[in-house]
Write a protein that holds these residues in place. Structure first.
Motif, PDB file in Angstrom:
ATOM      1  N   CYS A   1      -6.149  -1.969   0.191  1.00  0.00           N
ATOM      2  CA  CYS A   1      -5.312  -2.242   1.357  1.00  0.00           C
ATOM      3  C   CYS A   1      -6.184  -2.761   2.485  1.00  0.00           C
ATOM      4  O   CYS A   1      -7.205  -2.162   2.820  1.00  0.00           O
TER       5      CYS A   1
ATOM      6  N   GLY B   1       0.889  -1.495   4.026  1.00  0.00           N
ATOM      7  CA  GLY B   1       0.204  -2.768   4.263  1.00  0.00           C
ATOM      8  C   GLY B   1       0.082  -3.593   2.988  1.00  0.00           C
ATOM      9  O   GLY B   1       0.372  -3.119   1.892  1.00  0.00           O
TER      10      GLY B   1
ATOM     11  N   PHE C   1      -7.085   1.793   1.672  1.00  0.00           N
ATOM     12  CA  PHE C   1      -6.690   2.494   0.446  1.00  0.00           C
ATOM     13  C   PHE C   1      -7.063   1.654  -0.770  1.00  0.00           C
ATOM     14  O   PHE C   1      -6.887   0.446  -0.790  1.00  0.00           O
TER      15      PHE C   1
ATOM     16  N   CYS D   1       0.835  -1.192   0.000  1.00  0.00           N
ATOM     17  CA  CYS D   1       0.000   0.000   0.000  1.00  0.00           C
ATOM     18  C   CYS D   1       0.872   1.246   0.000  1.00  0.00           C
ATOM     19  O   CYS D   1       1.756   1.385   0.839  1.00  0.00           O
TER      20      CYS D   1
ATOM     21  N   CYS E   1       0.126   3.138   3.624  1.00  0.00           N
ATOM     22  CA  CYS E   1       0.561   2.639   4.921  1.00  0.00           C
ATOM     23  C   CYS E   1       1.576   1.504   4.824  1.00  0.00           C
ATOM     24  O   CYS E   1       2.126   1.080   5.832  1.00  0.00           O
TER      25      CYS E   1
ATOM     26  N   CYS F   1      -5.575  -0.116   5.786  1.00  0.00           N
ATOM     27  CA  CYS F   1      -6.125   1.248   5.860  1.00  0.00           C
ATOM     28  C   CYS F   1      -7.251   1.499   4.865  1.00  0.00           C
ATOM     29  O   CYS F   1      -7.817   2.588   4.830  1.00  0.00           O
TER      30      CYS F   1
HETATM   31 ZN   LIG Z   1      -2.753   0.953   3.473  1.00  0.00          ZN
END
Ligand SMILES: [Zn+2]
Length: 413
Positions: free
Chosen positions: A348, A336, A353, A331, A334, A351
């Motif tokens: 993601c 992730g 996204f 991501c 973040c 978060c």
């Molecule tokens: Zn993220």
């Protein structure tokens, strides 16, 4: 050859295969060697430094009457004089020429880089056509350079040619104001231009001709499978395969040149540094293995990158290559892990996204570039640009947020 401006000189050294008989060419090289020797003998005996005008007066008419062209004659006496000059300054003996080699002025040859054919103008209006043996990639580099002189040699077994190219050296690259990250994949090229604080200036996407290339490739492979041993020897089959191969070459070079030109123009407009994926590292990247290696190989991507780098170089634009590892699986907000949400849309888990796969790859490339180069000031990117994968609650959280928010509005998040 113009002097003054600083220039870069490089020689392309390649084997050259005469088309047809090489008798005239050999005759020319022998004659050339003998007249250089003749001029060396004469200049040596004069024992005084001779001006160009004096050399011309002494030898020009004689050389031309022997069947040499005007520029041959000039090359001969200038070369002979330089041999004598350097022998004298080294305290050496009179030079004796044994090898067969000739320096030929650019007015006395024609170079066709597209077809890799060299045509030499010889004595008595003879001509020699030679095929240059070299991978196209090596020659591509010299497109746009000026060629001036060449040296033709015969080493007893074959002909070799060194063609000298020069181009003016430009001033140092300008300091970039934006970063242009480029993601190449099977269907698309995605180009994202961002400022140093993460604002997206421009997003562009082009289709690649990969599927078209693949159609030709599949055709070739099918025919080769049908005639596994004999396709090389059946005239019609070989010809058809060559034709499809030629199509592939034309499509890919055309496309690579166009993209190179377009990218460099865009980068020039936005004063960008160009960030490319480092293809050397692609083997480690799992996502692309399937697409890149199995279906087409990396050669087409290398060709596109080559043209981008070349055109960028012409315009004084910096190019940086970044390891693409993780750029399509992490991501950009973040760090992730991303999972496929819809077709080509990644999400993601951490978060939330949400974004297009190719665009995410360019954003991650951008972040990697910024984290790698911003601190040492190489790129001109602001030193406080966000680090990748930094948590929003970190010290630089606000800037990180600012960066992500400026591109999240491109997609639903
Ligand atoms: Zn993220």
């Amino acid at each position: 050859m113009r002097g003054e401006e600083p220039a870069l000189v490089e020689a392309l050294r390649v084997r050259a295969l005469p088309e047809g008989s090489c008798d005239r060419l050999l005759e020319f090289l022998k004659l050339y060697r003998d007249v250089v020797q003749m001029v060396v003998d004469r200049v040596w005996s004069i024992n005084d430094k001779l001006s160009k005008g004096k050399l011309h007066k002494l030898f020009y008419n004689n050389l031309v009457s022997m069947g040499f062209r005007a520029h041959h004659a000039k090359e001969v006496y200038v070369y002979a004089e330089s041999l004598v000059e350097s022998a004298r300054s080294n305290g050496g003996r009179k030079p004796v020429l044994r090898k067969l080699s000739a320096r030929i002025d650019r007015y006395d040859y024609k170079l066709d880089l597209d077809n890799m054919v060299l045509t030499l103008k010889l004595h008595n209006s003879y001509e020699a056509r030679l095929k240059l043996v070299s991978p196209k990639e090596r020659v591509e580099k010299f497109r746009g350079w000026g060629n001036y002189e060449l040296v033709m040699k015969y080493d007893g077994s074959g002909f070799w040619v060194s063609i000298y190219f020069r181009r003016a050296i430009k001033p140092k690259p300008l300091k970039p104001r934006t970063v242009m990250a480029i993601d190449l994949n099977f269907d698309n090229i995605t180009i994202a231009t961002l400022t140093s604080n993460g604002r997206l200036v421009k997003l562009k996407r082009f289709k690649t001709p990969h599927r078209k290339v693949l159609t030709h490739r599949i055709w070739i492979e099918r025919v080769q499978r049908r005639y596994p041993r004999s396709w090389r020897f059946i005239k019609g089959v070989k010809k058809a395969i060559d034709r499809h191969g030629e199509r592939i070459r034309n499509i890919t070079w055309d496309y690579a040149h166009k993209v190179g030109d377009l990218v460099a123009e865009l980068a020039s407009k936005h004063s960008s540094v160009i960030v490319l994926e480092d293809l050397e590292n692609l083997r480690e990247s799992n996502k692309k293995n399937k697409e890149f290696n199995k279906r087409l190989g990396l050669w087409f991507y290398r060709r596109i990158q080559f043209c981008i780098e070349y055109e960028a170089g012409e315009r004084n634009i910096g190019v940086v290559k970044i390891n693409p590892r993780g750029t399509s699986s992490k991501c950009p907000r973040c760090g992730g892990k991303l999972a496929e949400n819809k077709h080509r849309i990644l999400r993601c888990r951490k978060c939330g996204f949400n974004g297009d796969r190719d665009v995410i790859a360019t954003l991650n490339l951008y972040k990697k570039y910024v984290s790698k180069y911003s601190r040492c000031g190489v790129s001109g990117v602001a030193p406080n640009a966000p680090k990748p994968y930094e948590s929003p609650s970190g010290v630089q959280g606000n800037r990180d947020e600012a960066m992500t928010s400026s591109y999240t509005n491109l997609y639903k998040s």
